[in-house]
Design an enzyme around this catalytic site. Structure first.
Site, PDB file in Angstrom:
ATOM      1  N   THR A   1     -16.387   2.082   0.665  1.00 42.00           N
ATOM      2  CA  THR A   1     -14.520   1.830   1.302  1.00 42.00           C
ATOM      3  C   THR A   1     -14.369   3.389   0.987  1.00 42.00           C
ATOM      4  O   THR A   1     -15.077   4.214   1.474  1.00 42.00           O
ATOM      5  CB  THR A   1     -13.861   1.132  -0.066  1.00 42.00           C
ATOM      6  OG1 THR A   1     -14.083   1.950  -0.881  1.00 42.00           O
ATOM      7  CG2 THR A   1     -14.601   0.070   0.329  1.00 42.00           C
TER       8      THR A   1
ATOM      9  N   ASP B   1       4.289   2.238  -4.535  1.00 38.06           N
ATOM     10  CA  ASP B   1       3.422   2.519  -5.266  1.00 38.06           C
ATOM     11  C   ASP B   1       3.228   1.362  -5.720  1.00 38.06           C
ATOM     12  O   ASP B   1       4.684   1.254  -6.851  1.00 38.06           O
ATOM     13  CB  ASP B   1       4.090   3.569  -4.942  1.00 38.06           C
ATOM     14  CG  ASP B   1       2.971   4.587  -6.861  1.00 38.06           C
ATOM     15  OD1 ASP B   1       2.144   4.799  -6.844  1.00 38.06           O
ATOM     16  OD2 ASP B   1       3.413   5.558  -6.593  1.00 38.06           O
TER      17      ASP B   1
ATOM     18  N   LYS C   1     -11.159  -0.169 -16.755  1.00 37.48           N
ATOM     19  CA  LYS C   1     -11.572  -1.231 -15.674  1.00 37.48           C
ATOM     20  C   LYS C   1     -12.281  -2.839 -17.457  1.00 37.48           C
ATOM     21  O   LYS C   1     -12.218  -3.859 -16.771  1.00 37.48           O
ATOM     22  CB  LYS C   1     -13.064  -1.241 -14.801  1.00 37.48           C
ATOM     23  CG  LYS C   1     -12.595  -0.414 -13.597  1.00 37.48           C
ATOM     24  CD  LYS C   1     -11.327  -1.570 -12.334  1.00 37.48           C
ATOM     25  CE  LYS C   1     -11.388  -0.641 -11.064  1.00 37.48           C
ATOM     26  NZ  LYS C   1     -10.730  -1.570 -10.725  1.00 37.48           N
TER      27      LYS C   1
ATOM     28  N   ASN D   1      -5.112  -5.624  -6.693  1.00 38.69           N
ATOM     29  CA  ASN D   1      -6.819  -5.153  -5.953  1.00 38.69           C
ATOM     30  C   ASN D   1      -6.462  -3.608  -5.763  1.00 38.69           C
ATOM     31  O   ASN D   1      -8.137  -2.358  -6.472  1.00 38.69           O
ATOM     32  CB  ASN D   1      -6.744  -5.158  -4.858  1.00 38.69           C
ATOM     33  CG  ASN D   1      -7.974  -4.464  -3.666  1.00 38.69           C
ATOM     34  OD1 ASN D   1      -9.127  -4.844  -3.641  1.00 38.69           O
ATOM     35  ND2 ASN D   1      -7.397  -3.456  -3.051  1.00 38.69           N
TER      36      ASN D   1
ATOM     37  N   ASP E   1       0.757  -1.665   0.363  1.00 35.01           N
ATOM     38  CA  ASP E   1      -0.132  -0.263   0.095  1.00 35.01           C
ATOM     39  C   ASP E   1       0.594   1.538  -0.059  1.00 35.01           C
ATOM     40  O   ASP E   1       1.976   1.219   0.448  1.00 35.01           O
ATOM     41  CB  ASP E   1      -0.861  -0.004   0.841  1.00 35.01           C
ATOM     42  CG  ASP E   1      -2.301   0.552   0.651  1.00 35.01           C
ATOM     43  OD1 ASP E   1      -3.020   0.250   0.573  1.00 35.01           O
ATOM     44  OD2 ASP E   1      -2.200   1.669   1.060  1.00 35.01           O
TER      45      ASP E   1
ATOM     46  N   TYR F   1     -12.172   5.616 -15.812  1.00 35.60           N
ATOM     47  CA  TYR F   1     -11.662   4.541 -14.618  1.00 35.60           C
ATOM     48  C   TYR F   1     -12.864   3.335 -15.795  1.00 35.60           C
ATOM     49  O   TYR F   1     -13.138   2.397 -14.967  1.00 35.60           O
ATOM     50  CB  TYR F   1     -13.219   4.705 -13.714  1.00 35.60           C
ATOM     51  CG  TYR F   1     -13.590   4.002 -12.539  1.00 35.60           C
ATOM     52  CD1 TYR F   1     -12.735   3.474 -11.572  1.00 35.60           C
ATOM     53  CD2 TYR F   1     -14.362   3.051 -12.310  1.00 35.60           C
ATOM     54  CE1 TYR F   1     -12.546   2.862 -10.503  1.00 35.60           C
ATOM     55  CE2 TYR F   1     -14.592   2.210 -11.382  1.00 35.60           C
ATOM     56  CZ  TYR F   1     -13.608   2.283 -10.011  1.00 35.60           C
ATOM     57  OH  TYR F   1     -13.170   0.641  -9.915  1.00 35.60           O
TER      58      TYR F   1
END
Length: 271
Positions: free
Chosen positions: A209, A68, A178, A95, A45, A174
């Protein structure tokens, strides 16, 4: 089926697991269920404080590296560090993802000039593609370097139902990122099956989240997504743990190239 057979079906004890973007949200849920099952988990992370807190709270064989995912050299080194510590890499959750900025509409249905195509900063577009798409390539590439010599493994990629629709309140980069992830997952499943490597994608709908600044915790913003759900609510990260365990365990051994939707039926209503 006996309880012993059921436990064996979902057994991940001793497995070496990497979760990118695992300090919070869906990634943390992946890390938790793997650690609860007895796996050795390393979280990557970019947030040092969040990473330290999550690792401490999960405990056990969980540890972390500040990485990163857009830094290819750092990713390669981080994978090598896991392999050196655990002896191998069995399962990788690709993820990490980011909110690429506002969409051209607000949740209440008004135009948002900050999200209009002519106003999107180029660096915002580039970072969105880098983290939401290119980092998946980097993650899979490094996972395969270690999994091929070991004779196999599992790669689980977090995509989104945004890959299947166009959503006006989500940042423009986005959806294409995806959608490309989905194609990449299927392509990798074709290439890597012969090496015993399974590659699948989880397509979450709206989950509470920290993405987008945690806006789904705000009642007004959340309402727009709740109205799309067939069961009247959006997802809690606990909801995704069972699917993650299925794909990472022997129970999912005949699954590869699958795009598994988990969205409370939102995609049905939206399409």
């Amino acid at each position: 089926m006996t309880m012993a057979a059921l436990e064996k079906m979902f057994d991940v004890r001793g497995k070496s697991v990497i979760v990118t973007g695992g300090a919070s949200g869906i990634g943390r849920a992946y890390a938790e269920i793997m650690a609860e099952g007895g796996a050795k988990v390393c979280i990557f992370d970019i947030d040092p404080a969040g990473l330290d807190r999550t690792v401490a709270e999960i405990g056990g064989d969980c540890w972390g590296q500040v990485v990163d995912v857009g830094d290819r050299a750092a990713m390669a080194a981080a994978f090598d560090a896991v392999a050196a510590r655990h002896g191998r890499i069995d399962t990788v959750f690709a993820n990490a993802g980011i909110d690429p900025g506002p969409g051209f509409m607000t949740p209440v249905g008004t135009r948002n000039p900050d999200g209009a195509i002519e106003n999107i900063p180029d660096d915002q577009w580039d970072r969105g593609i880098e983290i939401n798409l290119t980092s998946v390539y980097t993650t899979v590439k490094n996972a395969v370097r270690h999994m091929k010599p070991a004779g196999g493994g599992q790669i689980i990629v977090t995509s989104s139902i945004a890959s299947e629709i166009n959503e006006s309140i989500v940042g423009t980069s986005y959806m294409p990122a995806k959608a490309a992830v989905n194609h990449f997952v299927r392509h990798m499943a074709m290439e890597l099956g012969a090496y015993g490597i399974r590659v699948n994608a989880i397509l979450p709908g709206p989950f509470i989240t920290n993405i987008a600044g945690g806006r789904l915790r705000i009642k007004e913003d959340r309402a727009a997504f709740e109205s799309q759900s067939l069961i009247g609510r959006i997802g809690d990260v606990e909801d995704i743990k069972g699917l993650a365990l299925l794909l990472a365990s022997p129970a999912g051994s005949y699954m590869t190239g699958s795009l598994v939707v988990i969205d409370g039926g939102s995609l049905i209503r939206m399409t």
